[in-house]
Design an enzyme around this catalytic site. Structure first.
Site, PDB file in Angstrom:
ATOM      1  N   GLY A 204       0.803  -1.213   0.000  1.00  0.00           N
ATOM      2  CA  GLY A 204       0.000   0.000   0.000  1.00  0.00           C
ATOM      3  C   GLY A 204       0.840   1.269   0.000  1.00  0.00           C
TER       4      GLY A 204
ATOM      5  CG  ASN B 247      -4.887   4.062   8.991  1.00  0.00           C
ATOM      6  OD1 ASN B 247      -5.278   5.054   8.385  1.00  0.00           O
ATOM      7  ND2 ASN B 247      -3.757   4.044   9.656  1.00  0.00           N
TER       8      ASN B 247
ATOM      9  CB  SER C 130      -1.940  -3.197   1.065  1.00  0.00           C
ATOM     10  OG  SER C 130      -0.921  -3.956   1.665  1.00  0.00           O
ATOM     11  CB  ALA C 131      -2.027  -8.796  -0.416  1.00  0.00           C
ATOM     12  CG  HIS C 132      -0.233  -6.512   5.039  1.00  0.00           C
ATOM     13  ND1 HIS C 132      -0.184  -6.132   6.352  1.00  0.00           N
ATOM     14  CD2 HIS C 132       0.066  -5.417   4.328  1.00  0.00           C
ATOM     15  CE1 HIS C 132       0.150  -4.849   6.429  1.00  0.00           C
ATOM     16  NE2 HIS C 132       0.307  -4.392   5.210  1.00  0.00           N
TER      17      HIS C 132
ATOM     18  CB  CYS D 161       2.294   3.518  10.656  1.00  0.00           C
ATOM     19  SG  CYS D 161       1.171   2.423   9.831  1.00  0.00           S
TER      20      CYS D 161
HETATM   21  C1  PLP Z   1      -1.684  -0.422   5.964  1.00  0.00           C
HETATM   22  C2  PLP Z   1      -2.049   0.818   5.225  1.00  0.00           C
HETATM   23  C3  PLP Z   1      -1.206   1.346   4.224  1.00  0.00           C
HETATM   24  C4  PLP Z   1       0.144   0.781   3.943  1.00  0.00           C
HETATM   25  O1  PLP Z   1       0.117  -0.463   3.317  1.00  0.00           O
HETATM   26  P1  PLP Z   1       1.431  -1.387   3.379  1.00  0.00           P
HETATM   27  O2  PLP Z   1       1.109  -2.505   2.456  1.00  0.00           O
HETATM   28  O3  PLP Z   1       1.560  -1.823   4.807  1.00  0.00           O
HETATM   29  O4  PLP Z   1       2.567  -0.563   2.914  1.00  0.00           O
HETATM   30  C5  PLP Z   1      -1.633   2.467   3.541  1.00  0.00           C
HETATM   31  N1  PLP Z   1      -2.818   3.034   3.800  1.00  0.00           N
HETATM   32  C6  PLP Z   1      -3.663   2.559   4.740  1.00  0.00           C
HETATM   33  C7  PLP Z   1      -4.970   3.230   4.962  1.00  0.00           C
HETATM   34  C8  PLP Z   1      -3.293   1.444   5.491  1.00  0.00           C
HETATM   35  O5  PLP Z   1      -4.124   0.992   6.430  1.00  0.00           O
END
Ligand code: PLP
Length: 392
Positions: free
Chosen positions: A72, A152, A200-202, A326
């Site tokens: 992401g 988030n 983002s996959a995770h 983060c």
């Molecule tokens: C987790 C997240 C990201 C970052 O994604 P990563 O794959 O961990 O780099 C970006 N934006 C939001 C809203 C997120 O929750």
């Protein structure tokens, strides 16, 4: 062993078993480089094409509009910098919000040093932007509007379709960071008029380190990662093949179970929210009461430190977060909680419990049993709380 309850799905999820199974052959027998002309490469290329179709289908895009990234953060960086540089001759102004993910905010700060002008729109007490504010911020130099789909930390879901329509009317490119929304909310980029979207996959039971940027056909975007001709010459580097296969499988699975899953998880979150608000005095729910992610709960408990609360919950086997993964490790309160107008001392007492696939009614009951006495005990140690009690 004592009970373990994972309620930090907004930070990351485990990899679904079926997803892992789909990925494994790509570490062993199907190891070819998809750019190679031989059979080993061509075979793998076919599977990457399929994953691209799976991602496209899940968000209502065309396969040729999907570009795989390393997650992401890269997708956000690429969208912001890529649109900014591609439109340098048109203008240097970008509109975004104060509550974006660091991957997006820091890309904007970087561009400010390069001479771009960024408007960071405020949000209301529920974390909502106003579409009127977006409109008022538009100038002749505006080349991009970027508003996250869902936050988030506090879970608030933005009026994406209205902002996208406004951007379209003014012929401005519209990007949304949908990393928290994909897999929980039904998204269709064509119907909603979205030009670029990060995922983002995770965050939806796929592997870490892989994601995608959707770029509507015809949108000009400068490359971020230079080198080979992968991703139709727009994103260099040998593909994270197993990761991409996992992303495809995970998004397909998520889409097929979206309605049922989101409903179940929303039911659990509602129960948790109601229980916490009932059992713990001096507590606020952060985020919008209705327009929020199904799995997000976020609270501020007055008179306590979120960090102490997290540690105490961890001892009882409960995994939560104080805002976002983060920004943990820093003592500054979350920029999101400050943006919704919370004073520092209250923002410090935050707790996010984000629910997902593995959570059950019993998990919620356990949290409702364990959390209130911990908050109570921590408050007994707070001199501020003494005063409040004494004053009553
Ligand atoms: C987790 C997240 C990201 C970052 O994604 P990563 O794959 O961990 O780099 C970006 N934006 C939001 C809203 C997120 O929750």
């Amino acid at each position: 062993m004592s009970r373990r309850v994972y309620m930090d799905h907004a930070a990351t999820t485990y990899v679904n078993k079926d997803v892992l199974e789909a990925m494994l052959p790509f570490y062993t027998e199907l190891f070819g480089n998809p750019s190679s002309v031989h059979q080993f490469g061509r075979e793998v290329k076919k599977h990457i094409d399929k994953a691209r179709e799976q991602v496209a289908k899940a968000i209502g895009a065309l396969p040729e509009e999907i570009y795989f990234t390393a997650g992401g953060s890269e997708a956000d960086n690429w969208a912001i910098k890529g649109i900014a540089y591609a439109n340098r001759n048109k203008g240097n102004h970008i509109i975004t919000t104060q509550i974006e993910h660091p991957g997006l905010l820091e890309s904007c700060r970087f561009l400010e040093k390069e001479g771009f002008e960024i408007t960071y729109l405020p949000v209301d007490q529920f974390g909502m932007i106003s579409v009127g504010d977006v409109e008022n911020a538009i100038t002749e130099k505006t080349v991009l509007i970027s508003v996250m789909y869902a936050n988030n930390e506090i879970g608030t879901v933005q009026p994406i379709q209205e902002v996208a329509k406004l951007a379209k009317d003014k012929k401005i490119v519209f990007h949304t960071d949908a990393v928290q929304a994909v897999g929980s909310i039904d998204i269709n980029v064509k119907e909603q008029g979205i030009d670029l979207l990060s995922l983002s996959a995770h965050k939806f039971y796929g592997p870490k380190g892989v994601g995608a940027l959707y770029v509507r056909k015809g949108v000009k975007l400068t490359n971020l990662i230079h080198g080979g001709h992968q991703e139709r010459s727009r994103r260099a580097g040998t593909e994270n093949v197993a990761g991409i296969i996992g992303l495809g499988k995970a998004i397909e699975l998520a889409a097929s179970r979206l309605e049922e899953n989101s409903k179940r998880i929303k039911g659990l979150s509602d129960k948790l929210i109601t229980g916490v608000m009932e059992k713990v005095p001096y507590t606020r729910l952060n985020g919008h009461p209705d327009n929020r992610l199904p799995g997000n709960t976020s609270f501020c408990f007055e008179f306590i430190e979120g960090e102490s609360l997290l540690l105490n919950l961890d001892i009882k086997g409960i995994a939560g977060s104080s805002g976002s993964a983060c920004s943990s490790g820093s003592l500054d309160p979350s920029h999101v909680l400050l943006a919704i107008g919370l004073p520092h001392e209250i923002a410090h007492g935050s707790l996010r419990l984000s629910l997902g696939d593995i959570n059950t009614e019993e998990d919620v009951d356990y949290v409702l049993e364990v959390l209130p006495p911990i908050v109570d005990r921590l408050r007994q140690m707070s001199p501020l709380f003494e005063k409040v009690k004494g004053g009553k």
